[in-house]
Scaffold this active site. Structure first.
Site, short mmCIF file in Angstrom:
data_model
loop_
_atom_site.label_atom_id
_atom_site.label_comp_id
_atom_site.label_asym_id
_atom_site.label_seq_id
_atom_site.Cartn_x
_atom_site.Cartn_y
_atom_site.Cartn_z
N ASP A 187 33.91 49.79 44.64
CA ASP A 187 33.59 49.27 43.31
C ASP A 187 33.61 47.75 43.23
O ASP A 187 33.08 47.17 42.29
CB ASP A 187 34.56 49.84 42.27
CG ASP A 187 36.02 49.48 42.55
OD1 ASP A 187 36.30 48.78 43.53
OD2 ASP A 187 36.90 49.91 41.76
N HIS A 188 34.21 47.06 44.20
CA HIS A 188 34.44 45.61 44.09
C HIS A 188 33.34 44.74 44.70
O HIS A 188 33.27 43.55 44.40
CB HIS A 188 35.77 45.24 44.76
CG HIS A 188 36.95 45.27 43.85
ND1 HIS A 188 37.30 46.40 43.13
CD2 HIS A 188 37.86 44.33 43.51
CE1 HIS A 188 38.39 46.15 42.41
NE2 HIS A 188 38.74 44.89 42.62
N ASP B 97 45.43 48.16 43.62
CA ASP B 97 44.80 47.36 42.58
C ASP B 97 45.77 47.25 41.43
O ASP B 97 46.44 48.24 41.08
CB ASP B 97 43.48 48.00 42.12
CG ASP B 97 42.68 47.07 41.21
OD1 ASP B 97 41.74 46.43 41.69
OD2 ASP B 97 43.01 46.99 40.01
N ARG C 74 41.36 40.53 31.95
CA ARG C 74 41.89 39.31 32.52
C ARG C 74 40.91 38.17 32.27
O ARG C 74 39.69 38.37 32.37
CB ARG C 74 42.11 39.51 34.03
CG ARG C 74 43.21 38.71 34.64
CD ARG C 74 43.59 39.27 36.01
NE ARG C 74 44.66 40.25 35.93
CZ ARG C 74 44.99 41.10 36.89
NH1 ARG C 74 44.31 41.12 38.02
NH2 ARG C 74 46.00 41.93 36.74
N SER D 75 46.20 39.94 40.09
CA SER D 75 45.75 40.99 41.00
C SER D 75 46.82 41.36 42.02
O SER D 75 47.71 40.57 42.34
CB SER D 75 44.50 40.51 41.72
OG SER D 75 44.20 41.33 42.82
N ARG E 11 46.19 41.74 45.10
CA ARG E 11 45.63 41.41 46.42
C ARG E 11 46.67 40.84 47.37
O ARG E 11 47.27 39.79 47.14
CB ARG E 11 44.43 40.46 46.26
CG ARG E 11 44.74 39.10 45.73
CD ARG E 11 43.48 38.34 45.33
NE ARG E 11 42.85 38.94 44.16
CZ ARG E 11 42.02 38.29 43.35
NH1 ARG E 11 41.71 37.03 43.56
NH2 ARG E 11 41.48 38.89 42.30
#
Length: 772
Positions: free
Chosen positions: A120-121, A185, A467, A662, A664
């Site tokens: 999806d990213h 995520d 965000r 995030s 990440r």
């Protein structure tokens, strides 16, 4: 009573076994991968309740119900570390690359729990859904092939590009009351809308769970949000979390689960509850959750999981809080009095009633013209969201109007896309001026090839996203991004201005008539069944020994990992300050997304974005730090590489809530890869602190926050006390100034014994290999 429920490609679910002695639900997409045993959770809950001698919150029931050792686990909110057994793992494609590379490095043959990858990213919004999806498949072919084959090889389900956003897919297929799921995520908490404990983590945490190792989480505190009254009119579920964010701020939920309860809960749809839980990430919460109720049951029935709901009904007392349970903090919101809100710019906790944003914008010098309105994203892309937005668009069309601003629509999943197209919402939204984008994250994460303004041009956008950090959506630091509900976004896109209040202000029809928009309406769920759309799921084969996973040594997108070096057994002496960061430093500042997403599987290449968005206290500039070996200024990654090449270790010094945003883990991997040893700040966001520990770095906090001011950009810092490194025992930083003077300060940490072993081994992955 055992009831196993299987997913099938045609009917999606069917019952395979009759009820027997235990209530057990097995779930996967097509065949049983795993199960949650409600009866086992019930036993664990009773063990813990008896030990603690008090009523339990819902959060505690689900979390403690998944303890590895409920009889022996030390449990104290906010202090002890829990060893947990999550039921599932979910990974989006940007973080899955590094997670799967780490899993491959572990040497294990298969994942131990059901796991899925969601593409999806990596889909950039440029033209429209069909064109953008096709281009993404071509541009990202190497990465998609790696993820598909790695999934097939190691037993991980693969949702192809175009299937939808990870959190919507989880809500439609994998979340259910009482399940514990971790996802790579930060908006994984979306699943709390179905009464699940869904927690965002870094890839290394996901590897632990996929390896069958108990997963560690600091025992969360519990913030109760009591809802009374009823939502109505222009007020939406999004306004609940916008209000909560304004109250608790971006770090007010750190270390806590936010648990919604009270009579107002029943006025919110299941997908509305998911919206609220999703954006709980913006207050730093570990996760958010709602109690099981009839809205959840209806949603599960509509998405083919009625059998699960029936079993959940039998254990409903385990899926709601105990009477008399105590929260660490309580916030009360009367939904009947709640007004529509809009938050921003530049931070999601700057809350304004819509009725006041115009005056505030004029006073603050924020641009009033709305250039673009964007609805959808993982936060607000449900059937109900799209229906309510379409009801407003229809009113405008009936008066001969279209949007004055550009308008984009992002469906959350292929199922939502197909269903809103069938039911006419897509045509209405397109007719009013909307461009329907791919079923993907798109502009919400910076995957937006925006052409209407130049970089540096001051402008305003309004979104239904979660965000709005500086430059997040379009890489333009001058863009003023505001987050609000899809209904308010649509109204402002039609009016074209930020100071439009649809509750009181009038629009002018094509014939000159003045009119007000009626409050939005929309069905919670489609009257007919959902249209599943195209089949976009690949289940891992039962036999995968012949599957080959290839990573080219010349690839600029993928790179196999080399183990990080172990701790040398001594104190860390005379480290340079790479950068002393000023103010807010999110994971977007540390490891930007947008165009950098393409390198998420290549650690050396992605490291070229390390801290390029952080503001340097020395000169108030971004990506400009002094190389203290040469005396020249350079980019942060370039100076870090020069230090590493010359055997010079370095530290980063930061402010409050460092690493918010995030999940990440690249924001932790990159400093480690480029020679960083410690990150010293006033306070950390939860996920980032854990990610740093996992990669063998030292996340440390000033015992006295004012000591931040004692560090100068040209200092050398030694961290002492590492030979006796122990839980709860502070370390010392000796700061040597260039004028020959020095000062010592105390640094706190939250390491436990297991995490100290990660540090000594060089990383959690190294430690896992040592224990094999």
């Amino acid at each position: 009573m055992i009831q196993k429920i299987y997913f099938s490609p045609i009917s999606r679910f069917h019952v395979s076994a009759a009820f027997s002695a235990k209530a057990k639900v097995s779930m996967s997409r097509f065949e049983p991968d795993t199960s949650i045993n409600y009866e086992k959770m019930h036993e664990n809950i009773n063990i813990v309740r008896s030990r603690l001698g008090r009523p339990l919150t819902l959060s505690e029931k689900i979390v403690y119900g998944h303890l590895d050792d409920p009889a022996g686990q030390d449990i104290e909110r906010g202090r002890t570390y829990l060893r947990l057994r999550p039921d599932r793992v979910a990974m989006q494609d940007a973080t899955a690359q590094m997670a799967m590379l780490q899993f491959i490095s572990s040497g294990l043959p298969k994942v131990a729990v059901p796991s899925t990858i969601h593409c999806d990213h990596l889909i950039e919004a440029q033209i429209g859904g069909t064109e953008d999806l096709q281009r993404a498949k071509e541009v990202n072919e190497e990465v998609y092939n790696f993820l598909a084959t790695a999934g097939a090889k190691y037993g991980v389900g693969f949702w192809k590009p175009g299937s939808g956003i990870i959190h919507q897919i989880i809500l439609e297929n994998y979340a259910y009351p009482g399940v514990m799921l971790i996802g790579t995520d930060s908006h994984t908490p979306n699943g709390g809308g179905l009464g699940a404990i869904c927690i965002g983590v870094g890839g290394a945490d996901a590897v632990d769970v996929m390896a069958g190792i108990p997963w560690e989480l600091k025992c969360p505190k519990v913030i109760g949000v009591k809802l009374t009254g009823t939502l109505s009119g222009w007020t939406s579920p999004k306004d609940v979390i916008l209000k909560v964010a304004g109250i608790l701020t971006v770090k007010g939920g750190t270390g806590a689960i936010v648990e919604y309860h009270g009579p107002g809960v029943d006025s919110i749809s299941c997908t509305g509850m998911a919206t609220i839980c999703n954006m709980g990430a913006e207050i730093g919460a570990t996760t958010s959750v709602f109690p099981y109720n009839h809205r959840m049951k209806t949603y599960m029935e509509k998405t083919g999981r009625g059998e699960i709901a029936s079993v959940a009904d039998q254990f409903k007392e385990d899926l709601v809080p105990d009477n008399g349970c105590e929260y660490d903090q309580v916030v009360e919101i009367n939904l009947s009095e709640l007004k529509p809100h809009i938050n921003g710019p530049f931070t999601p906790d700057l809350a304004h009633p819509v009725s006041e944003i115009g005056a505030t914008a004029k006073k603050s010098g924020w641009p009033l013209e709305v250039k673009v309105g964007l609805i959808g994203s993982c936060t607000n892309s449900s059937y109900e969201d799209m229906g309510r937005a379409a009801s407003l668009a229809k009113q405008a069309l009936d008066k001969g109007l279209k949007c004055k601003a550009q308008f984009t629509v992002t469906p959350g999943s292929e199922q939502i896309r197909a269903t809103i197209e069938r039911d006419g919402y897509t045509k209405i939204l397109s007719d009013v001026g909307g461009v329907v984008l791919a079923n993907a994250c798109g502009p919400c994460i910076g995957q937006w090839d925006r052409k209407d303004v130049k970089k540096g041009e001051k402008n305003t956008i309004v979104t239904s996203y979660n965000r709005n950090f500086t430059a997040r959506n379009d890489a333009n630091p001058a863009t003023h991004a505001f987050v609000t509900s899809p209904e308010i976004v649509t109204a402002m896109a039609i009016a074209g201005t930020l100071d439009f209040n649809p509750e009181t202000d009038y629009l002018t029809a094509a014939n000159g008539e003045k009119f007000k928009l009626e409050p939005p309406t929309g069905d919670e769920l489609p009257s007919r069944d959902f249209d599943p759309g195209q089949d976009t799921y690949q289940h891992p084969p039962a036999e995968s020994s012949a599957v080959q996973v290839q990573v080219s040594p010349t690839s600029n997108r993928l790179q196999l990992l080399e183990p990080f070096d172990k701790w040398h057994g001594k104190d860390m002496e005379d480290m340079r300050v790479l950068i002393k960061v000023k103010g807010k430093c999110t994971t977007d500042h540390i490891s930007a997304a947008g165009p950098w997403l393409k390198f998420r599987g290549h650690l050396d290449n992605i490291s070229n974005n390390m801290l390029i968005g952080a503001v340097n206290t020395d000169n108030d500039a971004v990506n400009k730090v002094k190389n203290l070996l040469t005396g020249d200024f350079g980019g942060v990654p370039d100076v870090a590489r020069h230090y590493k090449a010359n055997g010079v270790n370095w530290v980063v010094v930061g402010d409050e809530n460092y690493g918010e945003g995030s999940s990440r883990e690249h924001a932790a991997l990159e400093p480690r890869h480029l020679g960083g040893r410690a990150i010293i700040v006033k306070s950390f966001a939860r996920i980032h602190e854990t990610n740093l520990k996992k990669q063998g770095l030292l996340p440390l906090t000033f015992a006295d926050p004012s000591d931040y001011d004692k560090i100068r950009p040209d200092d050398k810092i030694s961290i002492t006390g590492l030979k006796s490194f122990a839980p709860g025992k502070p370390l010392t930083a000796v700061i040597k100034h260039s004028d020959g003077s020095q000062v010592s300060i105390s640094l706190n940490h939250t390491f436990n014994e297991t995490q100290i072993d990660w540090f000594k081994a060089g990383s959690a992955l190294n430690r896992m290999k040592e224990l094999q």
